[in-house]
Design an enzyme around this catalytic site. Structure first.
Site, short mmCIF file in Angstrom:
data_model
loop_
_atom_site.label_atom_id
_atom_site.label_comp_id
_atom_site.label_asym_id
_atom_site.label_seq_id
_atom_site.Cartn_x
_atom_site.Cartn_y
_atom_site.Cartn_z
N TYR A 124 30.75 29.91 -26.32
CA TYR A 124 30.32 28.64 -25.73
C TYR A 124 29.57 28.75 -24.41
CZ TYR A 124 30.71 24.29 -23.07
OH TYR A 124 30.43 23.19 -22.30
N ASN A 174 31.94 34.30 -9.37
CA ASN A 174 32.21 33.74 -10.70
C ASN A 174 33.46 34.41 -11.24
OD1 ASN A 174 30.70 34.07 -14.00
ND2 ASN A 174 32.12 32.54 -13.26
N GLY A 175 34.42 33.61 -11.60
CA GLY A 175 35.67 34.16 -12.12
C GLY A 175 36.84 33.45 -11.49
N GLY A 230 27.93 25.35 -14.29
CA GLY A 230 28.66 24.54 -13.32
C GLY A 230 27.75 23.47 -12.78
N CYS A 234 31.50 28.99 -13.10
CA CYS A 234 30.49 29.18 -12.07
C CYS A 234 29.36 30.08 -12.54
CB CYS A 234 31.11 29.84 -10.84
SG CYS A 234 32.47 28.91 -10.14
P1 AMP Z 1 37.33 18.65 -26.49
O1 AMP Z 1 36.55 17.42 -26.71
O2 AMP Z 1 38.28 18.56 -25.35
O3 AMP Z 1 38.01 19.16 -27.75
O4 AMP Z 1 36.30 19.79 -26.06
C1 AMP Z 1 35.52 20.41 -27.03
C2 AMP Z 1 34.08 20.37 -26.64
O5 AMP Z 1 33.94 20.85 -25.30
C3 AMP Z 1 33.29 21.28 -27.54
O6 AMP Z 1 32.25 20.50 -28.08
C4 AMP Z 1 32.77 22.38 -26.67
O7 AMP Z 1 31.38 22.54 -26.87
C5 AMP Z 1 33.06 21.95 -25.26
N1 AMP Z 1 33.77 22.98 -24.50
C6 AMP Z 1 34.62 23.89 -24.92
N2 AMP Z 1 35.10 24.63 -23.91
C7 AMP Z 1 34.53 24.17 -22.80
C8 AMP Z 1 34.59 24.53 -21.43
N3 AMP Z 1 35.38 25.49 -20.98
N4 AMP Z 1 33.84 23.83 -20.56
C9 AMP Z 1 33.07 22.84 -21.00
N5 AMP Z 1 32.97 22.46 -22.25
C10 AMP Z 1 33.69 23.11 -23.17
#
Ligand code: AMP
Length: 485
Positions: free
Chosen positions: A257, A117-118, A42, A16
């Site tokens: 990230y 947020n949290g 979000g 969020c």
């Molecule tokens: P995955 O495809 O499931 O391995 O997710 C990895 C990708 O998701 C990476 O390219 C990250 O940039 C992105 N990512 C990592 N953590 C999150 C998160 N909590 N929420 C959204 N995207 C994420």
């Protein structure tokens, strides 16, 4: 219709962004702009609640800020010089309007709007107790617990009741509340999620990230300190520290990230930190190759750092469509798979015949890496090396970053060699936890007094996890919740 456990969801955590302003004409319009800048935090729903010194006005909608907060809605329906807003990513089946924030309630002290947020890691337990004592919940959001705790507190004033409520919470919360007594901004004692304070003329603003100030033309004042509660009203700004002081543990993943690269988080430029992570990654995990290619957009700053450190040219070998949301921020595995294909395309003319190093910020389920490695090979890459700008994500986050259940995390299923085989890369390497801390300006992780919350990498959670610990004893949650879709 009816489900068992409102919190038992693979993707229960929320991501969020919050924004609040006190003392500005057309406050809601400023909030809408601020939320726009926080949209990356979000993308499923957004809401704004304004206060015109008599009445509260609220508009909450599923979808992006841009699509839902046009001039008409903002100006005509949300009058007042105070407002708070929220962008949220939520969970499958629980994205219904009733969970969209700000949440609002009429308390004995008057209206109370809260944007959070949290994630409260004892929300389920508190909720169970509250319901047993007669509270009637309107949503399945952990944030609502806060409202009930304030409402049922035996303290007399709103502020004392609010502090009383906060003291019962465990987990992560950066909150912005609008009340007749003023705007309240506060951060949990560990400061897990960020919150910053700014100024726009005489108006005071709280926001999840400083980038929101840039966008509305506000001035950054300072961070809200971990454990600090700030009340802003017409009398001025009052800072309180209602908790016993403990060493802060801000979330390290904000730097990896989550935050926008043009934000300043914990006093550091996210962009610079990410570049430095890339440089450390190159020092720790060198490989001979022709090109360094970022997985856009989240891998880009680290890839720049990797390329500068290694001397290998940085090139855009993957082009991202900007008309698709973040891969992860879409409920449902099917959609997520589809999202990855829609989102990235290989720049074949560049890739053909080259040995490439792909740099991404993290591997969660492994979906993105697998697709992108395959894409590089299809485009004619002769070698594909994957470098990840964070250590393996082995543990779920219970503090507000959406991660799947542990068993779905690739790094919880395989060691690095197993992951490399899974994504079919010629090599795979992650930055070490100490390397990540070095990029943040530390000499490494202090295992005695970790400087950050890095539980997603280390499993070292900085709070007790009451709800998780209690799960084994809960066969069926006694609260039935209507599922709103
Ligand atoms: P995955 O495809 O499931 O391995 O997710 C990895 C990708 O998701 C990476 O390219 C990250 O940039 C992105 N990512 C990592 N953590 C999150 C998160 N909590 N929420 C959204 N995207 C994420």
């Amino acid at each position: 219709m009816l489900t068992t456990d409102p919190y038992d969801d693979d993707k229960l955590r929320e991501e969020c962004g919050v924004f609040g302003i006190w003392g500005a004409d057309t406050a809601a319009a400023v909030v809408a702009l601020g939320l726009h800048a926080l949209q990356h935090r979000g993308q499923e729903a957004a809401g704004i609640t304004s206060y015109d010194r008599n009445w509260f006005h609220s508009h909450r909608a599923v979808g992006h800020v841009a699509g839902n907060f046009d001039e008409d809605h903002i100006i005509r329906q949300l009058p007042g010089d105070a407002a708070c807003g929220h962008v949220r990513y939520s969970t499958t089946g629980e994205s219904g309007l009733r969970n969209v924030q700000p949440l609002y309630a009429e308390l004995s002290s008057g209206g109370f709007a809260v944007a959070h947020n949290g994630n409260i890691s004892n929300a389920r337990t508190l909720r169970q107790e509250l319901v047993q004592h007669g509270s009637i919940f309107q949503s399945t959001s952990d944030t609502e617990t806060i409202i009930h705790l304030v409402a049922t507190s035996s303290f007399k004033t709103l502020l004392d009741s609010f502090i009383d409520a906060l003291k019962q919470l465990e987990g992560a919360y950066s909150l912005v509340c609008i009340t007749p007594e003023g705007m309240i901004g506060c951060r949990d004692p560990l400061g897990i999620r960020p919150l910053v304070m700014g100024k726009l003329g005489d108006a005071v603003i709280f926001a999840s990230e400083s980038v929101a100030f840039d966008v509305v033309g506000a001035e950054f004042i300072r961070e809200v300190e971990p454990g600090e509660l700030i009340v802003v009203n017409d009398k001025g700004i009052r800072s309180l520290h209602p908790f016993a002081k403990i060493a802060p543990r801000p979330c390290i993943f904000e730097h990896v990230y989550f935050s926008r690269p043009d934000s300043i988080v914990d006093g550091q430029s996210v962009y610079s930190v990410r570049k430095q992570i890339g440089a450390e990654l190159a020092i720790e995990n060198p490989v001979e190759a022709d090109l360094v290619i970022p997985v856009p957009d989240s891998g880009t700053p680290a890839a720049i750092g990797y390329a500068q450190q290694s001397g290998i040219p940085f090139e855009l070998g993957i082009i991202r469509s900007h008309y698709v949301g973040r891969t992860f921020i879409q409920p449902g595995d099917k959609v997520r798979h589809l999202g990855v294909k829609l989102k990235h395309n290989a720049n074949q003319a560049l890739i053909e015949g080259k040995r490439v190093i792909l740099v991404d910020d993290s591997i969660v389920r492994g979906t993105t890496s697998t697709k992108i490695v395959e894409m590089m090979r299809d485009a004619g890459a002769t070698e594909v090396h994957m470098r990840i700008a964070s250590p393996p994500t082995r543990n779920s986050c219970f503090y507000g970053v959406d991660t799947p259940k542990r068993e779905k995390l690739l790094a919880a299923q395989y060691d690095v060699t197993g992951m490399q085989d899974y994504i079919k890369a010629d090599s795979l390497a992650f930055i070490s936890i100490d390397g990540l801390y070095r990029a943040l300006g530390e000499t490494g992780r202090s295992n005695d007094h970790p400087q950050r919350c890095d539980a997603c990498f280390t499993g070292d959670y900085p709070t007790t996890l009451t709800d998780q610990d209690g799960l084994a004893n809960v066969t069926q949650f006694p609260l039935l919740a209507e599922r709103v879709t």
